[in-house]
Design a protein around this motif. Structure first.
Motif, PDB file in Angstrom:
ATOM      1  N   LEU A   1      16.733 -47.310 -16.717  1.00 43.58           N
ATOM      2  CA  LEU A   1      16.007 -46.477 -15.763  1.00 43.58           C
ATOM      3  C   LEU A   1      15.315 -45.391 -16.709  1.00 43.58           C
ATOM      4  O   LEU A   1      15.735 -44.905 -17.596  1.00 43.58           O
ATOM      5  CB  LEU A   1      16.964 -45.570 -14.979  1.00 43.58           C
ATOM      6  CG  LEU A   1      18.094 -46.517 -13.905  1.00 43.58           C
ATOM      7  CD1 LEU A   1      19.081 -45.569 -13.413  1.00 43.58           C
ATOM      8  CD2 LEU A   1      17.092 -47.069 -12.867  1.00 43.58           C
TER       9      LEU A   1
ATOM     10  N   SER B   1      24.505 -53.636 -15.986  1.00 41.08           N
ATOM     11  CA  SER B   1      23.627 -52.522 -16.482  1.00 41.08           C
ATOM     12  C   SER B   1      22.290 -52.312 -15.981  1.00 41.08           C
ATOM     13  O   SER B   1      21.909 -53.476 -15.635  1.00 41.08           O
ATOM     14  CB  SER B   1      23.705 -52.494 -17.973  1.00 41.08           C
ATOM     15  OG  SER B   1      24.990 -52.504 -18.603  1.00 41.08           O
ATOM     16  N   THR B   2      21.711 -51.235 -16.394  1.00 44.56           N
ATOM     17  CA  THR B   2      20.255 -51.135 -16.029  1.00 44.56           C
ATOM     18  C   THR B   2      19.621 -50.032 -16.936  1.00 44.56           C
ATOM     19  O   THR B   2      20.361 -49.725 -17.575  1.00 44.56           O
ATOM     20  CB  THR B   2      20.001 -50.686 -14.384  1.00 44.56           C
ATOM     21  OG1 THR B   2      18.769 -50.833 -14.159  1.00 44.56           O
ATOM     22  CG2 THR B   2      20.596 -49.247 -14.525  1.00 44.56           C
TER      23      THR B   2
ATOM     24  N   LEU C   1      20.287 -49.092  -8.110  1.00 46.05           N
ATOM     25  CA  LEU C   1      20.656 -49.706  -9.498  1.00 46.05           C
ATOM     26  C   LEU C   1      21.928 -48.896  -9.868  1.00 46.05           C
ATOM     27  O   LEU C   1      22.864 -49.555 -10.646  1.00 46.05           O
ATOM     28  CB  LEU C   1      19.348 -49.363 -10.153  1.00 46.05           C
ATOM     29  CG  LEU C   1      18.256 -50.255 -10.178  1.00 46.05           C
ATOM     30  CD1 LEU C   1      17.049 -49.977 -10.609  1.00 46.05           C
ATOM     31  CD2 LEU C   1      18.691 -51.764 -10.381  1.00 46.05           C
ATOM     32  N   ARG C   2      21.966 -47.672  -9.581  1.00 46.83           N
ATOM     33  CA  ARG C   2      23.038 -46.630 -10.122  1.00 46.83           C
ATOM     34  C   ARG C   2      24.383 -47.661  -9.716  1.00 46.83           C
ATOM     35  O   ARG C   2      25.512 -47.651 -10.099  1.00 46.83           O
ATOM     36  CB  ARG C   2      23.178 -45.445  -9.916  1.00 46.83           C
ATOM     37  CG  ARG C   2      21.941 -44.737 -10.821  1.00 46.83           C
ATOM     38  CD  ARG C   2      22.039 -43.127 -10.910  1.00 46.83           C
ATOM     39  NE  ARG C   2      21.697 -42.775  -9.431  1.00 46.83           N
ATOM     40  CZ  ARG C   2      20.690 -42.382  -8.722  1.00 46.83           C
ATOM     41  NH1 ARG C   2      19.629 -42.348  -9.464  1.00 46.83           N
ATOM     42  NH2 ARG C   2      20.747 -41.807  -7.656  1.00 46.83           N
TER      43      ARG C   2
ATOM     44  N   THR D   1      24.932 -50.481  -8.549  1.00 45.74           N
ATOM     45  CA  THR D   1      25.341 -51.799  -9.011  1.00 45.74           C
ATOM     46  C   THR D   1      26.077 -51.616 -10.296  1.00 45.74           C
ATOM     47  O   THR D   1      26.807 -52.354 -10.446  1.00 45.74           O
ATOM     48  CB  THR D   1      23.828 -52.524  -9.284  1.00 45.74           C
ATOM     49  OG1 THR D   1      23.205 -52.800  -8.086  1.00 45.74           O
ATOM     50  CG2 THR D   1      24.370 -53.925  -9.894  1.00 45.74           C
ATOM     51  N   VAL D   2      25.495 -50.695 -11.037  1.00 44.12           N
ATOM     52  CA  VAL D   2      26.236 -50.414 -12.511  1.00 44.12           C
ATOM     53  C   VAL D   2      27.559 -49.898 -12.131  1.00 44.12           C
ATOM     54  O   VAL D   2      28.740 -50.277 -12.660  1.00 44.12           O
ATOM     55  CB  VAL D   2      25.629 -49.344 -13.200  1.00 44.12           C
ATOM     56  CG1 VAL D   2      26.261 -49.068 -14.552  1.00 44.12           C
ATOM     57  CG2 VAL D   2      24.068 -49.910 -13.640  1.00 44.12           C
TER      58      VAL D   2
ATOM     59  N   GLY E   1      19.502 -46.576 -20.955  1.00 46.34           N
ATOM     60  CA  GLY E   1      20.496 -47.673 -20.321  1.00 46.34           C
ATOM     61  C   GLY E   1      21.756 -47.158 -19.833  1.00 46.34           C
ATOM     62  O   GLY E   1      22.028 -45.996 -20.245  1.00 46.34           O
TER      63      GLY E   1
END
Length: 73
Positions: A19, A16-17, A6-7, A9-10, A47
């Motif tokens: 976590l 954004s994500t 996920l990091r 991807t950002v 976020g």
């Protein structure tokens, strides 16, 4: 782990994500946490957006709606 994915991807600028706070280590200088405020989470969450240039309007609008910028320590 899924947090790293996920990091990444950002970091790549693909979104954004949200976590758990512990998933964003202090060494991650190219990512910026935004503490979520509305709705108030039952756990400490942040976020994550890319640091640097202004994020896409949709990302900025979402983060403005749910959070407030947090200083890195």
């Amino acid at each position: 782990d899924s947090g790293e994915g996920l990091r990444e991807t950002v970091r790549a600028g693909l979104g954004s994500t949200i976590l758990p706070e512990g998933y964003l280590p202090p060494s991650e200088r190219d990512l910026r946490p935004v503490r979520l405020a509305r709705p108030a989470p039952r756990r400490t969450l942040v976020g994550v957006t890319r640091s640097g240039p202004i994020p896409p309007r949709a990302v900025a609008a979402f983060m403005a709606m749910v959070g407030r910028p947090q200083a890195r320590t």
